[in-house]
Design an enzyme around this catalytic site. Structure first.
Site, PDB file in Angstrom:
ATOM      1  N   TYR A  22     -35.634  -4.298 -33.434  1.00  0.00           N
ATOM      2  CA  TYR A  22     -36.103  -5.128 -34.518  1.00  0.00           C
ATOM      3  C   TYR A  22     -35.785  -4.849 -35.798  1.00  0.00           C
ATOM      4  O   TYR A  22     -35.271  -5.389 -36.993  1.00  0.00           O
ATOM      5  CB  TYR A  22     -36.683  -6.553 -34.278  1.00  0.00           C
ATOM      6  CG  TYR A  22     -36.907  -7.825 -32.827  1.00  0.00           C
ATOM      7  CD1 TYR A  22     -35.402  -7.231 -32.485  1.00  0.00           C
ATOM      8  CD2 TYR A  22     -37.478  -7.686 -32.032  1.00  0.00           C
ATOM      9  CE1 TYR A  22     -35.374  -7.965 -31.522  1.00  0.00           C
ATOM     10  CE2 TYR A  22     -37.592  -8.389 -31.264  1.00  0.00           C
ATOM     11  CZ  TYR A  22     -36.492  -8.289 -30.709  1.00  0.00           C
ATOM     12  OH  TYR A  22     -36.217  -8.708 -28.981  1.00  0.00           O
ATOM     13  N   ASP A  69     -33.632  -5.722 -19.921  1.00  0.00           N
ATOM     14  CA  ASP A  69     -34.748  -5.536 -19.819  1.00  0.00           C
ATOM     15  C   ASP A  69     -35.207  -6.562 -19.342  1.00  0.00           C
ATOM     16  O   ASP A  69     -36.536  -6.828 -18.235  1.00  0.00           O
ATOM     17  CB  ASP A  69     -35.609  -4.811 -21.081  1.00  0.00           C
ATOM     18  CG  ASP A  69     -35.040  -3.063 -20.976  1.00  0.00           C
ATOM     19  OD1 ASP A  69     -34.846  -2.735 -20.015  1.00  0.00           O
ATOM     20  OD2 ASP A  69     -35.495  -3.129 -22.580  1.00  0.00           O
TER      21      ASP A  69
END
Lengths: 374, 88
Positions: A123, A236
Site C-alpha cells: 500500500y 494470499d
C-alpha cells in the site's frame, strides 16, 4: 500461568489441542498433528512476492485523470485496505502466539502474519507512486470517522482476546487450576472462537469487498498496476481464509478440544450475528464510498449485492445456512480477476504467480529410471 | 451430460459422468453453469460443493477446507457417475 518461551516440560505434542495446551517448545515439523497447517505454510512460501515487482507508473497518470468522486472511491478503498492489513500484520501474532500449542500452527500464524506485512508494504508502494503527498492519506486513516468506525469493528474481538489472555497469563498457577481459573479459561476459549470468526469475516468478506472496488477500476483499464498488486494480495487472502476456516471447523468439531466444540455450539447464533453485522457494515461502507457518485460498473447497490453473495458463500463454508438466500454473484468479472493466473503473459515480463521457487519432485520412484542405461 | 436437474430453492443437482481429462468444475462450466472459482487449484474453497452420490478422485493437492460430503470442484474428477449439488 505465565507464557514460557521454551517450555521444558516433556509432553506428547499429539495430545495437545491447537490452543491453550502446553506452550510450544521445539519448533519441529517432522511430525504434525494437523498437516494442513504445514501445507498452508508451504503454499504461502511458494507465493512470496514483492510489491516493487509491479510497475505503477501508468497508475499515476490514470489517477490524475480520474474524476474527483472516483479518486475518493479509490483512496478510501486503499485506506480501508491499509487499515485491514495493519491489523492483520500484527494481531495474529499478538493474540494467537501466546496461546498456541502446536509447532506447525505456530509457524503458520507467523507465516500468515508476515505475508500481511507484505500487503502493508505494497500500500505504501502504491501511494508513493500514485500520490504526490502519500502522508496525508496515511494520516487520515486515524482521523477519518468512517475509517475509524471500521477499525473499531475489525479489532474489537482481537483486543478482548488479548486483554483476557494477559489477565490469565499473569494470574498465579494456583488460581488458574482453581474453579475461577477454569471458568476464566472457558471464557478465554470463547473469546478465541469469536475472534477467529471475526478474523474469518475480515479476510473472507471485508477484503473481498475491497478487492471488488480495486478490480472495478481495472475492468475499465484504469489503475491496472494497482489491480495487479491486489491480485497478489487476493491470492494470499484466499489461503489465509482457508486457514481460518480449517481452524474454525476443527474447533467446532470438538475433537481437538471438546470444550471448544461446546463453545462453538453455544456461540452458533453469535457467529451468524457477526457475519450479519459485518455485511451491514460493508453495505454502509459502500454508501460512503459512492456518496459523491458511482463509477461505471459499480455502485452502492451492486456492491451491496456482492456483500450478500460473498457473505452467504462464506457462511456455507462453515456449515451455516445462507442469510440472504444465496444470491448469484452480481460481479461476474470478479472471478476472472481473482484467478491469479488467468492473464497469460511472457514469463520474462512479469511474475508468474504460481512459480514455486526450488520446486522439485520428491515422489519419483525406481520405475521412472526404468529405461535409463549407462 | 446432465441427466437430472432439480430445483430446490436456488440449489441445483447435476449428475456427471467420468471424463478423464476434465475436472468437475470444467465439466460444469462446459454445461454452462457459472460456478464461483478463484484459485482453480484447491486452496481457496470457492468452488466447494456437495457430493450427493457417486465417486470422485482428488487431483492435485487441495488444501481448502472440505466438510464430510463436500468436494472442491476444481480439484477432482468423476470416477463413478456422480451427482453434485451447488448454489446456482
Amino acid at each position: 500461568m505465565s507464557y514460557k518461551t521454551f517450555n521444558q516440560a516433556d509432553f506428547n505434542p499429539f495430545s495437545q489441542p491447537m490452543f491453550f495446551g502446553e506452550t510450544v517448545n521445539v519448533a519441529r515439523y517432522d511430525q504434525q498433528k494437523y498437516s494442513i497447517f504445514e501445507r498452508l505454510i508451504e503454499k504461502q512460501l511458494s507465493f512470496f512476492w514483492r510489491p516493487e515487482e509491479v510497475d505503477l507508473s501508468g497508475d499515476r497518470k490514470d489517477f490524475i485523470a480520474l474524476p474527483e468522486h472516483e479518486q475518493h472511491i479509490f483512496l478510501s478503498n486503499l485506506k480501508y485496505q491499509t487499515l485491514l492489513d495493519s491489523v492483520q500484520g500484527r494481531s495474529p501474532n499478538v493474540a494467537l502466539l501466546p496461546i498456541v500449542s502446536l509447532p506447525e500452527l505456530e509457524t503458520w500464524i507467523e507465516t500468515w502474519a508476515f505475508s500481511e506485512t507484505i500487503h502493508s508494504r505494497s500500500y505504501t508502494h502504491i501511494m508513493r507512486n500514485v500520490l504526490t503527498e502519500p502522508g496525508k492519506v496515511f494520516d487520515d486513516i486515524v482521523a477519518n470517522p468512517a475509517i475509524v468506525a471500521r477499525a473499531t469493528s475489525v479489532t474489537r474481538y482481537y483486543d478482548e482476546l488479548i486483554a483476557q489472555t494477559q489477565r490469565y497469563q499473569t494470574a498465579s498457577d494456583e488460581w488458574c487450576s482453581g474453579p475461577e481459573g477454569k471458568k476464566a479459561l472457558r471464557e478465554l476459549k470463547r473469546a478465541l472462537y469469536l475472534t477467529m470468526v471475526s478474523v474469518n469475516v475480515l479476510e473472507a468478506i471485508r477484503f473481498y469487498v475491497s478487492f471488488a472496488c480495486s478490480f472495478a477500476f481495472a475492468e475499465r483499464s484504469k489503475m491496472e498496476g494497482n489491480a495487479k498488486i491486489i491480485r497478489f494480495i487476493a491470492r494470499d487472502e484466499a489461503l489465509h481464509l482457508t486457514g481460518t476456516q480449517h481452524m474454525l471447523n476443527l474447533m467446532a468439531k470438538g475433537q481437538d478440544d471438546p470444550e471448544m466444540g461446546e463453545i462453538a455450539a453455544e456461540e452458533q447464533g453469535t457467529l451468524v450475528q457477526i457475519f450479519k453485522e459485518a455485511a451491514e457494515q460493508e453495505r454502509e461502507w459502500a454508501k460512503y464510498l459512492f456518496k459523491d457518485g458511482s463509477m461505471i460498473g459499480l455502485n452502492a447497490d451492486i456492491l451491496g449485492q456482492y456483500v450478500e453473495h460473498i457473505t452467504d458463500q462464506r457462511l456455507a463454508a462453515l456449515g451455516q445456512q445462507p442469510l440472504f438466500g444465496a444470491p448469484k454473484n452480481p460481479l461476474p468479472w470478479m472471478d476472472a480477476w481473482l484467478q491469479s493466473d488467468s492473464v497469460q503473459v511472457a514469463p520474462q515480463e512479469t511474475e508468474i504467480t504460481t512459480y514455486l521457487v526450488g520446486a522439485i519432485h520428491s515422489d519419483v520412484d525406481a520405475d521412472a529410471l526404468g529405461d535409463f542405461e549407462l | 451430460m446432465s441427466q437430472q436437474r432439480s430445483d430446490n430453492r436456488s440449489t441445483r443437482k447435476v449428475t456427471l459422468f467420468p471424463q478423464r481429462d476434465k475436472t468437475v468444475l470444467q465439466q460444469l462450466e462446459d454445461q454452462g453453469f457459472q460456478i464461483p472459482y478463484q484459485c482453480r487449484e484447491g486452496y481457496c474453497g470457492a468452488c466447494r460443493m456437495t457430493l450427493i452420490s457417486g465417486r470422485i478422485e482428488e487431483v492435485g493437492d487441495p488444501i481448502a477446507f472440505c466438510g464430510a460430503n463436500d468436494i472442491l470442484a476444481c480439484s477432482c474428477k468423476v470416477v463413478v457417475d456422480a451427482t453434485v449439488e451447488f448454489w446456482d
